[in-house]
Scaffold this active site. Sequence first.
Site, mmCIF file in Angstrom:
data_model
loop_
_atom_site.group_PDB
_atom_site.id
_atom_site.type_symbol
_atom_site.label_atom_id
_atom_site.label_comp_id
_atom_site.label_asym_id
_atom_site.label_seq_id
_atom_site.Cartn_x
_atom_site.Cartn_y
_atom_site.Cartn_z
ATOM 1 C CB ALA A 116 1.375 7.938 7.124
ATOM 2 C CE LYS A 117 -4.379 6.117 1.439
ATOM 3 N NZ LYS A 117 -4.471 4.646 1.341
ATOM 4 N N GLY A 118 -1.622 10.311 2.342
ATOM 5 C CA GLY A 118 -1.499 11.638 1.760
ATOM 6 C C GLY A 118 -2.456 11.797 0.605
#
Length: 428
Positions: A116-118
């Site tokens: 995941a990444k933000g």
Amino acid sequence: MSTPHEIPSYLTPRDIGPWGVYLEQIDRVTPYLGSLARWVETLKRPKRILIVDVPIERDDGSIAHFEGYRVQHNTSRGPGKGGVRFHQDVTLSEVMALSAWMTVKNAAVNVPYGGAKGGIRVDPKTLSQGELQRMTRRYTSEINIIIGPNKDIPAPDVNTNEKVMAWMMDTYSMNMGSTVSGVVTGKPISLGGSLGRQEATGRGVYVVGCEAAAKRGLEIKGARVAIQGFGNVGGVAARLFAEAGAKVVAVQDHVTTVMRDSGIDIPALQKHVAEHGSVDGFKGAELVRDRNSFWEVDCDILIPAALEQQISEVNANKIRASIILEGANGPTTPAADDILNEKGVLVVPDVIANAGGVTVSYFEWVQDFSSFFWTEDEINQRLTRIMREAFSAVWQLAQEKEVSLRTAAFIVACTRVLQAREMRGLYP
Ligand code: NAD
């Protein structure tokens, strides 16, 4: 009815941005996946994308809006895991690619996470501390519905640090009604952070660098090292290489480049950057205004530790290093990969080279769950072992299949992810 492989509108086919680079990397590994290739489309589309509006009240009373993202690329092997980036150039394509590289990285070093990444498109240098805190807290509240210690665990990335993680942990905990330290990693030690986490990515770069150098018969003592990016990753890697007797001959950051043929005094440069925010103005080296000359510097080891797509067909041919350690995520385009392979440059790919950070994040998460904390020695030993084993497995496979280390790392990782996908089966 849609066709089986119709491309969703947000997955601009083959755009040349970071997501396009990632898709090309997947194409390159597909022939090596055997019967698992049937599932490869899974890797070509993120599982979940959340785009959020992040409004804050500025110190002067005006209202500002920022665009934020959290992308969960794959959760077949465990909860999503990946950093949060605050940068003026953040785009959905970039966050999607970074989330996908996290899937590959976590599987390559075999930690039980998906990817995941933000990020928020903002230049945090233009915000006061109060504004930064309000923006971080509002973003956390907006993505609150999809994160959690068993769902998706953010961590620091470019322009985010342990202070930002503390605000995220506090905001999530306030929303939940109890303290949930395992919702983020990279926290301050006093809030359940792990010893060694802050240094872990740079330390991992150094550990695999030593392994790669040994394969090439290169002594670290006296080796010439050039580093782009002097933050969490590049700064620590620079220090560890210098402590081992290497000469750091060039450092480039977002403002300028400094060079010194006999080796830069790294502690002095770190002190300068802590005081001035950049390597610019450092008296102990020559300032070089032409940014491109950095890539031509005479060095043995080159460490890109800043942003994506820095090494492309434009500069790959000029590189004189025999080893590239990808501290940054996605610093090399596929076209540059081909040129470097042709030249015989050993590229240790990001998904192995910078996996030290997520590895110690995993240790932090485990320590938070058990509320039992390890010593720094234990952490560094376990980190070193995992990094060496991952490098060695990928090296061996690369020799067997006669492929680059990147393709070998992708074979190891994608096989693990798609095996999990296949064993779980599709629901319903
Ligand atoms: P950071 O914010 O601590 O430092 C970034 C550095 O890059 C700074 O020195 C900055 O001046 C420099 N920089 C920014 N733009 C640049 C440009 N255009 N040209 C040259 N230098 C530039 O960030 P970080 O945490 O060190 O992350 C660096 C890279 O490493 C990113 O690609 C990140 O995704 C990757 N990474 C970080 C971690 C981690 O644990 N922090 C883990 C894995 C990978």
